[in-house]
Design an enzyme around this catalytic site. Sequence first.
Site, PDB file in Angstrom:
ATOM      1  N   GLU A 124     -84.408 -61.020  50.432  1.00  0.00           N
ATOM      2  CA  GLU A 124     -84.774 -60.988  49.014  1.00  0.00           C
ATOM      3  C   GLU A 124     -86.295 -60.955  48.875  1.00  0.00           C
ATOM      4  OE1 GLU A 124     -83.955 -63.761  45.040  1.00  0.00           O
ATOM      5  OE2 GLU A 124     -83.686 -64.597  47.041  1.00  0.00           O
ATOM      6  N   HIS A 125     -86.974 -61.858  49.570  1.00  0.00           N
ATOM      7  CA  HIS A 125     -88.440 -61.934  49.559  1.00  0.00           C
ATOM      8  C   HIS A 125     -88.957 -61.771  50.979  1.00  0.00           C
ATOM      9  CE1 HIS A 125     -86.973 -64.747  46.342  1.00  0.00           C
ATOM     10  NE2 HIS A 125     -87.769 -63.976  45.607  1.00  0.00           N
ATOM     11  N   GLN A 178     -88.225 -71.787  48.775  1.00  0.00           N
ATOM     12  CA  GLN A 178     -86.876 -71.239  48.620  1.00  0.00           C
ATOM     13  C   GLN A 178     -85.809 -72.252  48.990  1.00  0.00           C
ATOM     14  OE1 GLN A 178     -86.513 -67.997  47.111  1.00  0.00           O
ATOM     15  NE2 GLN A 178     -88.513 -68.930  46.798  1.00  0.00           N
ATOM     16  N   HIS A 181     -59.050 -24.879  35.026  1.00  0.00           N
ATOM     17  CA  HIS A 181     -60.510 -24.804  35.004  1.00  0.00           C
ATOM     18  C   HIS A 181     -60.944 -23.333  34.955  1.00  0.00           C
ATOM     19  CE1 HIS A 181     -60.410 -29.018  36.079  1.00  0.00           C
ATOM     20  NE2 HIS A 181     -61.734 -29.087  36.162  1.00  0.00           N
ATOM     21  N   HIS A 238     -84.221 -74.420  46.288  1.00  0.00           N
ATOM     22  CA  HIS A 238     -83.322 -73.797  45.314  1.00  0.00           C
ATOM     23  C   HIS A 238     -81.889 -74.264  45.486  1.00  0.00           C
ATOM     24  CE1 HIS A 238     -85.213 -70.832  42.732  1.00  0.00           C
ATOM     25  NE2 HIS A 238     -85.961 -70.403  43.723  1.00  0.00           N
ATOM     26  N   ASP A 269     -92.350 -64.971  41.451  1.00  0.00           N
ATOM     27  CA  ASP A 269     -91.332 -65.603  40.612  1.00  0.00           C
ATOM     28  C   ASP A 269     -91.791 -65.743  39.164  1.00  0.00           C
ATOM     29  OD1 ASP A 269     -89.218 -65.928  42.297  1.00  0.00           O
ATOM     30  OD2 ASP A 269     -89.542 -68.054  42.693  1.00  0.00           O
ATOM     31  N   SER A 328     -80.863 -67.914  47.411  1.00  0.00           N
ATOM     32  CA  SER A 328     -82.231 -67.427  47.567  1.00  0.00           C
ATOM     33  C   SER A 328     -82.608 -67.273  49.040  1.00  0.00           C
ATOM     34  CB  SER A 328     -83.209 -68.392  46.904  1.00  0.00           C
ATOM     35  OG  SER A 328     -82.990 -68.449  45.522  1.00  0.00           O
TER      36      SER A 328
END
Length: 432
Positions: free
Chosen positions: A328-329, A260, A421, A263, A362, A238
């Site tokens: 992330e944040h 965080q 083709h 975590h 969250d 995190s």
Amino acid sequence: MKTLIVKKGEELEAARILSNRTDDDFDAVDATVKEVIARVRAEGDDALYYYSEKFGGPGKAETGPLRVTEEELEEAYRSVEPEVTAALELAAENIRSFHEKQLQKTWSYTKGDNIMLGQLIVPIQNVGVYVPGGTAAYPSSVLMNVIPAKIAGCPRIVMCSPAGKDGKISKYILAAAKITGADEIYKTGGAQGIAALAYGTESIRPVNKITGPGSAFVARAKKYVYGTVDIDMIAGPSEICIVADASGDPAFIAADMLSQAEHDKMASSILITDSKEIAEKTAKELKRQLAALDRVEIASEAIANNAAIFITEDIDSAMIIANDIAPEHLELMVEEPESYLDQVKSAGAVFLGKYAPEPLGDYVAGPNHTLPTSGAAKFASPLGVYDFLTRTSIIRYSYEDLKGVKDEIVRISDKEGLTAHGNAIKIRFGEL
């Protein structure tokens, strides 16, 4: 914790001190994960029971059948405290409201009278959701993964979560599963749970895509089954990055950094500020608040090894560093935070102002909390409804329309050395 004064023009160099976020050595983890996947593929359910017990979970006798019954689900839901159920229901309602706006539909358009082009939008038919369990239960992960899949219209959503020593999945996880409407729930976790979702066992039919967070073993297992199935992302530890000016509150900033840090010992908590006073007061607040945390050992190690404070000349410089970190944040704890939104180029989620702390996202705000980490926000996005949909191109031409472009098709195919083709075009006009 590192503290660094950053001069104008040195922002990117300063951000590079965090570049070790993706340098973890996974050799030992990978060896175990590969063994687990191979054994699950060969032995099915027996391997799931074996690894559950080997890794400290319940054995076959305690677990019983792997699939959670409707009776077990109802019992768990009824046993949850009413105020917790109400909180989960509120979160679910907000998550639904947000994600419903992401739903895409089949579209097409015409050119002339007979050409039709478009995309067929179809839900993935079988989705697997992994939810961490055992010593830590995360019902919010159920909400954030199952609800977007439901909105997408996925007809089969399978959830796997490890059981505790009593052979039961956390009642809070099961309550969230009932609220969201997960179709099948199985008592298995770790790398073996990911392998079961990808390859199937006697009890579990395989899925087409796996989403959801987990330990390093879960993340690496997702990496190794990718290609057999799709996955959402390979998530790292995190992260939070807070950009603050002199109007910031050091107590709020420290609390958000610690939210965080608790975590994981590898979690990253960063403050970037143009105020030396804010930097110094936040450092003191971190020490004060750390002492009172339940997870003080984990948070202390994360702050000591992975936290940093950058002191910049202005907030524009702070934004340069934040974008290079691609957290992330990202919290913008500044005056008029909306005025800096156009400077945000790389972040999983952005929180505006001192009353939009990261835990709001969250749990109950509505946007998804499954976010890119380790700098992946430079190219990846949060989990959403779009992750549970496939897009198939639609092409329709008439004889006359194809005739109008046949020569161009043949010229390009000839230059690529793919004459068959060209033949597929020529034969339709009697040119072979």
